[in-house]
Structure formats: structure tokens, C-alpha cells
Design an enzyme around this catalytic site. Structure first.
Site, PDB file in Angstrom:
ATOM      1  N   ASP A 729       0.848  -1.201   0.000  1.00 18.05           N
ATOM      2  CA  ASP A 729       0.000   0.000   0.000  1.00 18.05           C
ATOM      3  C   ASP A 729       0.880   1.247   0.000  1.00 18.05           C
ATOM      4  OD1 ASP A 729      -2.248   1.582   0.271  1.00 18.05           O
ATOM      5  OD2 ASP A 729      -2.913   0.703   2.174  1.00 18.05           O
ATOM      6  N   ASP A 796     -11.093   1.673  -2.281  1.00 18.81           N
ATOM      7  CA  ASP A 796     -11.513   1.395  -0.904  1.00 18.81           C
ATOM      8  C   ASP A 796     -13.018   1.313  -0.805  1.00 18.81           C
ATOM      9  OD1 ASP A 796      -9.134   1.087   0.309  1.00 18.81           O
ATOM     10  OD2 ASP A 796      -9.147   2.981   1.421  1.00 18.81           O
TER      11      ASP A 796
HETATM   12  C1  DGJ Z   1      -5.710   1.881   2.396  1.00 20.30           C
HETATM   13  C2  DGJ Z   1      -6.183   0.667   1.693  1.00 20.30           C
HETATM   14  O1  DGJ Z   1      -6.814   1.019   0.506  1.00 20.30           O
HETATM   15  C3  DGJ Z   1      -7.099  -0.125   2.598  1.00 20.30           C
HETATM   16  O2  DGJ Z   1      -7.600  -1.236   1.934  1.00 20.30           O
HETATM   17  C4  DGJ Z   1      -6.356  -0.513   3.831  1.00 20.30           C
HETATM   18  O3  DGJ Z   1      -5.336  -1.400   3.487  1.00 20.30           O
HETATM   19  C5  DGJ Z   1      -5.787   0.708   4.500  1.00 20.30           C
HETATM   20  N1  DGJ Z   1      -5.019   1.517   3.603  1.00 20.30           N
HETATM   21  C6  DGJ Z   1      -4.947   0.316   5.675  1.00 20.30           C
HETATM   22  O4  DGJ Z   1      -4.350   1.400   6.265  1.00 20.30           O
END
Ligand code: DGJ
Length: 974
Positions: A729, A796
């Protein structure tokens, strides 16, 4: 430096059956060969019948009656995009007694541990002296010439297959070979007198080298018509040797002196319709590049300019001659850019070039104009390089073109050959010129956080459409992808109309422009964003841009989508053929509250549902109570995981799942041990405040020491427990683009190169680990990262309705088998919308199915239903992940429908969704595309049978009643 689409995976194919060697005396064998040829001749009519009208790349071999021939190898499995395996079996032994023979090349095949192996089976059409048998091979090969298959003249047949060989190699005195190494460099190789001399015998079968199995189907051992056994100096052999060299690092030898070779080869060969050569060097220094469904042409003029001639549907070599004289008649005004951008392959700032340029540099003396002339051209396989050199300064731009199926990859290498520094102010990967048409409509994928990849279509007016990211990551606002067509009213649609499209394989700041002149001339540039860029090119160095990819489709957006998906699956993503697992991710279930007991409870329930990979998201590492701390210290939280991650990983694996964890390697919390130890390792200006985003800074991956630290830290993490997957990420943009070192303006490039380097090195050390790319959802989902990650997290936003729109857009640019989608709780935390489980599953089943809800709170009924959906997904996932997508309706506020057709056509999965019943429409009739009209398809649930014609011309009726109605209809071809 290698281009950024780094993973150029070749499809591995199953080997054909290799028969045991046959030791037959020369006369007997000659007789056997003669009979075999006669038999094959009898089958010729069948072959002709099958082959007539076959196109390059078609798969017809499995239907070929020739395969029924008793001597033939078992039919090879059809491969994706594979060739025609007509299964010609050929046993051959020959005794060649002449210098400079054409029969054998030696290849230290990597898979045989460097031992020499033999290819070539006496298929040469030119006379070869053989003292016992021979000739059979070339007679056979001659018979399967392209014309016999109804192929157009550029098409060729390749003989492909497995070769099992024993060689007796006798050389009385030793000597030297002319050799060519893997890079194509000529040289000499000494070889010693062999055992034959020691034993005083010229021909000694007992001295055979051990059998070396060099062949899989992919080995080309010769092709027809007629001659060619891998000899580089033979007109037909060039392609063969090139191909072998490219794939296997061939050293091919041509004997310079008399010798005796005896070889006994039992090859199992197949005939495959080969693609015609993808790059033709034509008279007048013109080049015609041809891929699947497209052609691209350019030429070096006598004055050294590099002219663009064509990009679009296929054209013939003779057409290029016409194009060479074409633009000469064009009207010009001295108020216009000169030359016009659409006439040049590289628009380099300088002179009267007023259109959008692709290259701008500053020389040490302050001159900021270029004056380039073509210096050399080189064709190697499917790659063309044109070197343009500055007429005054020791600076060159090497333009690279590579044909990849239906896609053309382009990139540029910039070279400073002098001893003074040069600064690159703008260095796009390439400019793409499109032909004239009266109307241009652009399609792109715009968006924002939690609303990525929204399909956007607008007519272009004169001026410039600029899509870009200035964030150091590709960002959420747009994908580095753009398509251009003539607009719905002017024929272009899913099923019809020409579409041109361009993408950039770059995981940092990028810029695509589409510049439309008032007279309808359009050209597109694609490259690293020049915003704040000052990339130094020190003396004696070069820099290679990322790859930009152009895809043309003659028949609308359906075909365009097919071509992008095929390109991504074949040439970009790692493990292209591997079915993606059903994932469980604990982020939305536990957020930062990661404890082994609750994770294990989730894991048990996930395993019971049928999940195959369990990923612990953010929150497992030291100091991570919430967003404010811990990022950078990739060691497990001691209180939660006193013995590290291994016990949890072991338990997850004992449940039958693979185990993965979340990381954000490029970021660092100010409250972390890493930052306390290395406060200088972040991007920052010495005199300015540091910008926090999600309470982190960005590590300066432009620095080699930071890269090395990350490789070591991730290596330690992956070695500490059996970790099978990483979710990688990044939750912040790049700000303060200075690492405190020289050349601050280049950080925009060097951060991304550092990211690639770390990722590549981690993958190299842990080749079994799978990677998911994520940047606050879909902020990093480009072709560059996709060449290093098995899939991406596109958003998300796990609201199943919102996801339909996001996924609809995403699949224009990317294959669904890179698109993860979770089923989460209802209501979801971002939208608070309540959506039934069925709709949530169906929405996620259109991509890579994952589950992300808090299973500890799901009812037994929901858990049981979920298990059924997972099982159903597994029955259709090969179709969804590798099939052909058709968008049947894309209106998220009303009906969204899509279908996937399995690669072998045997299964169709049709999905339909409607958030509510509108205007009393309780059913929809979905006309399916791409089915075999003559086939019959049965609904797997009801048994109802439909003809393909009915499904196509009339449609499949699907009921959608109530709120959040969804249907999945699976049709099996019977
Ligand atoms: C952003 C990601 O898109 C989420 O799925 C998750 O992993 C969070 N970060 C965790 O901080």
C-alpha cells in the site's frame, strides 16, 4: 536500462510426446521414411481442406484429420493465442559428411544445464549430402507450404516440437567454430579433438552424447516452405535462429571445416501457422510494423527526419510507398507549427515546433533547442530501434518500438555521449499521431478516492485535453489510459468503429495529452509528467523512459477491451495463467485492532467459506494502535505477536489457506523507530516544513541506502514466517520532491525507479510471494506496477453498487483478473448503504472474489449462503478471470449487465444488476455477444436450452425485481 513493462512472460506449453529413439539401419529407415512420406501425402487433401482460410495465429490443429495419422504426436493442448499444431511426426537419422552443412545447430539450452543439444532435423530444402537417408524431411516440409493452407503469402509455417537426440560428433583434429552468442555477437570458439580421434574412429555411436531433451513446443526447429534449419545465414533460417536466440540464449555454430557428424534424432514436430514477420524494413528506409490487427509505419527521409506515416488498421508494404509521397502535398501556413506534430515520430523542442513536444533538454551552455537527425536503424526480432542524434551536441534519442500481439510498445532512451551535463526538462515516452477524421471523442477513466475509474466520454474540441498526475503515484483522478474514436453518432460503439488508445506503464506522476488542431489533426503524447521535473543526464549516461503502449481496434470498444486484456494477460502481469485465489482480508473487520485470536477466528470462518488466501491488513506491527504511529517498523507488535507472525501463519496454513500481510514500505510515521534513527531518509526541503499525509512522510527511495534498507526489512519480514502474499500500500502523495541530494528535480523519476527496484528485488528473493498493489484503494493501478503485482485493489469503496461503476471503468483498461473485489458488511463504512448479500457477492464475483466483512458477526444463514456463492464462483472463475468480457449495459443507477465467455467457449457467465425497479421494468432482455450461433447453451440452474443465435439476436431474459436485484446466469455449451 530495461523498459518498465518488465515481465515479458512467455507462455509455457506442454511438451509434445517424445517417442523412444529408434535404431533402424539406414536402408530400413529410408524405406520407412518413404512410406511415411507416402502416407502423409495421402493425408494432404485433408490438410488442405482443414487449412484453407486459416489465418496466422488460428488454432486449427486439434481438428486436423492429420492428427489421426498413426505416426503423429498426440495433439498439443491449445494454448492461449496459440498456433496450429498439425502434428507431423518425423523420425530422422542422417549422416552428414560435408563442410558448412545446414543440418544441425548446437544449442546450450538453459534447461539442459548448458549441455549442447541439437535442433534441426534435415528439413533443409537445399541439397544435403547424406549417405544413408535424408530428404524425407524436406519433402515433407515442402508440402506444407502456406499456400497449401490457404494462407496469405506473408504467413509462414513453423515446425515446432520436441527433439530428442543423440549425437556422435567426430572431429579428427579439433578446430574453431564461428559462433554467435546470446546477444548476437559474433565470435570464435575452439573445440578440441574429440574421443573419436582418440579411439581412432570417425564414427562411433558409443560415444554419443547423452540424450538431451531440448524441446518443448515453443522451440522452433525449422519452418517451411522448404529450407531453413536455424541457419542465420539462410534467408529462411534467420527467423528461426533469431527466435531461438531470443528465447533461449542460443549459440549457433557454423562449421568451418570438414568433419563428420552423425546424429540420430527423434523429433516430434508440429506445424504452426506463424505470424508474419512483425517488422519489415522497406525501400526508402521505411519500416512497417505489423501486429495483431494493426499496422504502424514510419520512414527516415533522405534529410534524416523521422516521419510518421501510419497507425491504424493493417496495410500492405506497397501502401507504405504511397504514404511516403502523401504528405508532401499538404498545405502549410507559416503560422503553424513546422513540422506538424502528427508528421513526426518524435517532436523534439526546437525550431518552429509549436505543437505539444515530447522532448525538451537543456545543454550545459544554456541552449534549450534540439536539432535531431536519424543516425541509424536496427531491427531485432519484433523490435525496431531508431537512433536520432543531435546535429551539434553529443546527445541522442533512441526510439524503441516493440510489437506485442495487438499492442505496440514504445519507449525512448536518451543518451548523453559528451562530457558536459544535460538536463531533461521533458522526456515523454513517445508521441502518437492519429489519422484525420472529422470528429474525435475521448474516453478516459476519471475519478477520485473511493470513486476511481469512472467512465468518462467527451468530444474533443480544438485544443488540448490533459490527463495527469502530479502526486508521485498514478493517483485516483485518472488512469494513465486514453481512447479515441469517432463518437457514437459516427459509428463508434462497443461493436463497431475504429478506436485508438494509449496507456503509460508508469507508477509515478504521468501526463497524457491529446492535442487536436483546428483542421482535425490529432496527436497524443504520453510520459512521465514534466511538472517540476529536471532530470539530470550526467556525461556518459543514458536514461530510458517508461513504456507507452498503443492499441488499435477496428471494431469498437469490445475489440479494444479484448486487446487490452490480452496484452495485459500475455505480456504484463506475473503468473498470467495462474487462477487467482479467493481472498479474505481483515481490514474492514478489525481495522487497527489486530489480535491473533480475532484474526484466527476470522480465518476459521473464512476457510469454512472456501477462502484460499487470508491477509492480515494494517495494524499487525509494532506501535500501530491507530494511524498515528508505527509505519516503517515492519516487526510484529510484541504484545499481540510475542513469537512473531509465524504461529498465526502456521495456523492459517493449517486451515488450508495461504497467508499474507499488509505493508506500506515507502511511508514512515514520525513516531517510529525508523524515523527516529534516520530522520534524513525522507523527502524534505531543509528550510521548509515537512508535509504529513495520513500522518506519514515518504521515504526517499531515490536514495540507494533507503532502497537497500527496505529490501532488507522486507526480506527479514518474509523470512520470519511463511508469508505467501503482500498487500503493498501507499497512502500519501510525494511532496517536497527533494531527497537532500543533488538533482532534486529528478526525484519524481527516482522514487518510482526505487519502488520498482525494491519490489523487483523482493520478488527475486521471494519468488513464491504474490503481491497486491494498493494506494489508498486504486491510486496505483497502472501497467508498470501490474508487471510486478498479481492484482490491484481498485478502490476502498466496497459498496457493491458503487463498485459496479468503478469496475465497469476499470475493465476498459485492465483485465478483470487483476481486479480484486471484496464482499463486506452491510452497510459499508464509507457509504452506509444497505445492500443484500446476494447483490454484494454478485458484484464482487465479476472480478477477483474476496471477502472483507466481519465474519464473526455474520449470521449462520449468511455464512452458509456465502459458502455457496464462493463455491459457485470457483465454478465460473476461470471464465471470469480469463474469459472475454462483454458490457451489456453500464448504467449503475439503472441496469448494469455484463457477460464473460470462457476462452474455450464452453461456459458463459451473465451478471445483471438493478438497484431498484424503475418504470415497472421487471425483466431485461440481454443480447449476448460472442457466442457460437450454432451452439446450444443450457442454463446450469434451470436446464433451459437456448441456441447461440437466439441469445445473440433475441436475448436472454433476466428478472430483476425489488431493490438491489441481481442475477447470475451460468450457461454451459452442450
Ligand atoms: C488503504 C487501503 O486502501 C485499505 O484497503 C487498507 O489497506 C488501509 N489503507 C490500511 O491502512
Amino acid at each position: 536500462m530495461a523498459p518498465q513493462v518488465a515481465t515479458q512472460l512467455e507462455h509455457r506449453r506442454e511438451p509434445l510426446v517424445v517417442q523412444p529413439e529408434q535404431q533402424v539401419a539406414g536402408r530400413q529407415l529410408a524405406q520407412a521414411e518413404a512410406e511415411r512420406v507416402a502416407q502423409l501425402r495421402r493425408h494432404r487433401t485433408h490438410l488442405d481442406g482443414v487449412g484453407r482460410g486459416v489465418q496466422a495465429g488460428d488454432v486449427v490443429g486439434r481438428q486436423a484429420p492429420l492428427l489421426a495419422h498413426p505416426d503423429l504426436a498426440a495433439p498439443a493442448a491449445a494454448e492461449p493465442g496459440g498456433g496450429v499444431e498439425l502434428g507431423l511426426g518425423l523420425d530422422h537419422r542422417a549422416h552428414d559428411r560435408r563442410a558448412g552443412h545446414t543440418g544441425v545447430d548446437e544449442i546450450p539450452a538453459p534447461e539442459s544445464g548448458g549441455r549442447p543439444a541439437v535442433v534441426g532435423a534435415g528439413l533443409a530444402g537445399e541439397p544435403v549430402q547424406r549417405d544413408d537417408v535424408g530428404g524425407a524431411g524436406h519433402r515433407v516440409a515442402d508440402r506444407f507450404e502456406p499456400a497449401a493452407l490457404g494462407l496469405e503469402p506473408p504467413a509462414q509455417l513453423q515446425l515446432v516440437g520436441s527433439v530428442h537426440a543423440r549425437v556422435a560428433h567426430s572431429d579428427p583434429v579439433g578446430g574453431e567454430d564461428d559462433v554467435v552468442d546470446a546477444a548476437g555477437r559474433p565470435g570464435r570458439r575452439r573445440f578440441a579433438p574429440d574421443g573419436a580421434r582418440q579411439h581412432g574412429r570417425l564414427h562411433r555411436p558409443g560415444h554419443d552424447r547423452p540424450p538431451v531433451r531440448i524441446g518443448q513446443n515453443e522451440h522452433v526447429v525449422g519452418f517451411g516452405p522448404g529450407p531453413g534449419i536455424g541457419r542465420r545465414d539462410h534467408p529462411h533460417g534467420v527467423g528461426v535462429a533469431d527466435r531461438l536466440r531470443t528465447r533461449h540464449g542460443v549459440v549457433s555454430c557454423r562449421r568451418r571445416r570438414d568433419e563428420t557428424l552423425t546424429w540420430n534424432i527423434v523429433p516430434r514436430l508440429g506445424l504452426r501457422v506463424a505470424d508474419p514477420p512483425s517488422i519489415l524494413h522497406l525501400p526508402d528506409d521505411a519500416f512497417l510494423l505489423r501486429g495483431d490487427g494493426f499496422a504502424y509505419a514510419l520512414a527516415v527521409t533522405p534529410g534524416g527526419d523521422l516521419r510518421h506515416l501510419h497507425w491504424g488498421g493493417p496495410i500492405e508494404p506497397a501502401d507504405v510507398g504511397v504514404l511516403l509521397t502523401d504528405d508532401a502535398r499538404e498545405f502549410g501556413s507559416n503560422t503553424w507549427s513546422s513540422p506538424r506534430a502528427h508528421t513526426e515520430e518524435l517532436v523534439a523542442h526546437g525550431g518552429r515546433r509549436l505543437d505539444e513536444s515530447a522532448l525538451k533538454v537543456e545543454f550545459a551552455d544554456g541552449v534549450r533547442a534540439l536539432d535531431l537527425a536519424a543516425e541509424s536503424t536496427a531491427v531485432s526480432g519484433d523490435e525496431l530501434t531508431v537512433r536520432l542524434a543531435d546535429r551539434h551536441y553529443p546527445f541522442a534519442a533512441e526510439l524503441h518500438y516493440r510489437v506485442r500481439g495487438g499492442a505496440l510498445e514504445r519507449w525512448t532512451t536518451l543518451v548523453n555521449d559528451g562530457d558536459a551535463p544535460i538536463v531533461l526538462d521533458r522526456a515523454y515516452s513517445a508521441g502518437w499521431a492519429l489519422p484525420w477524421q472529422p470528429r474525435w471523442v475521448a474516453t478516459w477513466l476519471a475519478g477520485a478516492y473511493a470513486a476511481e475509474t469512472q467512465l468518462t466520454r467527451r468530444e474533443l474540441g480544438p485544443g488540448r485535453l490533459v490527463l495527469e498526475s502530479r502526486r508521485g503515484i498514478p493517483g485516483h483522478a485518472a488512469q494513465p489510459w486514453l481512447a479515441l474514436d469517432a463518437g457514437d453518432e459516427a459509428r463508434a460503439s462497443d461493436e463497431a468503429g475504429a478506436v485508438w488508445s494509449v496507456a503509460l506503464a508508469w507508477s509515478g506522476s504521468w501526463r497524457l495529452t491529446a492535442e487536436l488542431a483546428a483542421d482535425g489533426r490529432l496527436h497524443v503524447t504520453a510520459g512521465v509528467n514534466d511538472f517540476d521535473l529536471r532530470h539530470p543526464l550526467p556525461p556518459g549516461t543514458s536514461w530510458t523512459t517508461p513504456v507507452t503502449v498503443g492499441v488499435f481496434a477496428a471494431a469498437g470498444h469490445d475489440e479494444l477491451t479484448d486487446r487490452w486484456h490480452a496484452y495485459e494477460r500475455t505480456h504484463v502481469v506475473p503468473r498470467p495463467d495462474a487462477v487467482r485465489p479467493v481472498l479474505y482480508n481483515s481490514w474492514e473487520a478489525t481495522f487497527f485492532d489486530v489480535r491473533p485470536e480475532s484474526q484466527l477466528e476470522l480465518a476459521r470462518r473464512a476457510a469454512a467459506l472456501g477462502a484460499e488466501l487470508f491477509v492480515v491488513d494494517d495494524g499487525w506491527f509494532a506501535g500501530r494502535e491507530d494511524e498515528s504511529a508505527g509505519v516503517g517498523d515492519w516487526t510484529p507488535d510484541r504484545s499481540a505477536f510475542p513469537d512473531g507472525l509465524k504461529p498465526l501463519a502456521d495456523e492459517v496454513q493449517a486451515l488450508g489457506m495461504r497467508f499474507g500481510v499488509w505493508v506500506e514500505p515507502e511511508a514512515v510515521s514520525p513516531d517510529s523507530d525508523l524515523f527516529r534513527a534516520h530522520p534524513d531518509w525522507i523527502y524534505q526541503w531543509p528550510t521548509r516544513p515537512r508535509t504529513l499525509a495520513r500522518q506519514t512522510h515518504l521515504l526517499a527511495l531515490s536514495r540507494p541506502d533507503v532502497r537497500a534498507h527496505l529490501v532488507q526489512a522486507l526480506d527479514a519480514l518474509l523470512s520470519s514466517a511463511p508469508i505467501d502474499a503482500l498487500k503493498w500500500d501507499l497512502n500519501r502523495p510525494l511532496t517536497e520532491a527533494s531527497s537532500g541530494l543533488e538533482g532534486a528535480g529528478s526525484v519524481w523519476v527516482e522514487h518510482v525507479e526505487g519502488f520498482y527496484e525494491v519490489l523487483d528485488r523482493v520478488r527475486e528473493r521471494h519468488p513464491g510471494v504474490w503481491i497486491e498493489s494498493c494506494a489508498s484503494g486504486g491510486g496505483r493501478a497502472d501497467l508498470g506496477v501490474l508487471s510486478r503485482a498479481e492484482w490491484v485493489w481498485p478502490s476502498d469503496n466496497t459498496d457493491a453498487l458503487e463498485r459496479l461503476a468503478i469496475q465497469h471503468g476499470y475493465a476498459y483498461a485492465h483485465s478483470p483478473h487483476t481486479m480484486m473485489a471484496w464482499v463486506t458488511d452491510s452497510p459499508t463504512y464509507l457509504t452506509k448503504r444497505e445492500i443484500p448479500l446476494r447483490f454484494r457477492f454478485h458484484s464482487a464475483m465479476t472480478g477477483l472474489l474476496g471477502v472483507g466483512g466481519n465474519l464473526a458477526e455474520w449470521s449462520d444463514a449468511d455464512l452458509a449462503a456465502a459458502a455457496e456463492y464462493v463455491a459457485q464462483y470457483k465454478r465460473i472463475r476461470a471464465t471470469v478471470q480469463f474469459g472475454t468480457l462483454r458490457r451489456l449495459s453500464g448504467a449503475p443507477d439503472d441496469v448494469t449487465a455484463l457477460s464473460y465467455l470462457a476462452p474455450d467457449g464452453a461456459q458463459v457467465a451473465v451478471f445483471a444488476f438493478a438497484p431498484s425497479v424503475r418504470r415497472l421494468r421487471r425483466t431485461v432482455l440481454l443480447r449476448l455477444r460472442g457466442l457460437d450461433p450454432a451452439a446450444v447453451y443450457a442454463d446450469a440452474a434451470t436446464g433451459t436450452r437456448y441456441s447461440g443465435a437466439l441469445l445473440h439476436h433475441h436475448g436472454l431474459r433476466v428478472a430483476l425485481t425489488g431493490d438491489y436485484a441481481s442475477e447470475l446466469v451460468v450457461l454451459d455449451r452442450i
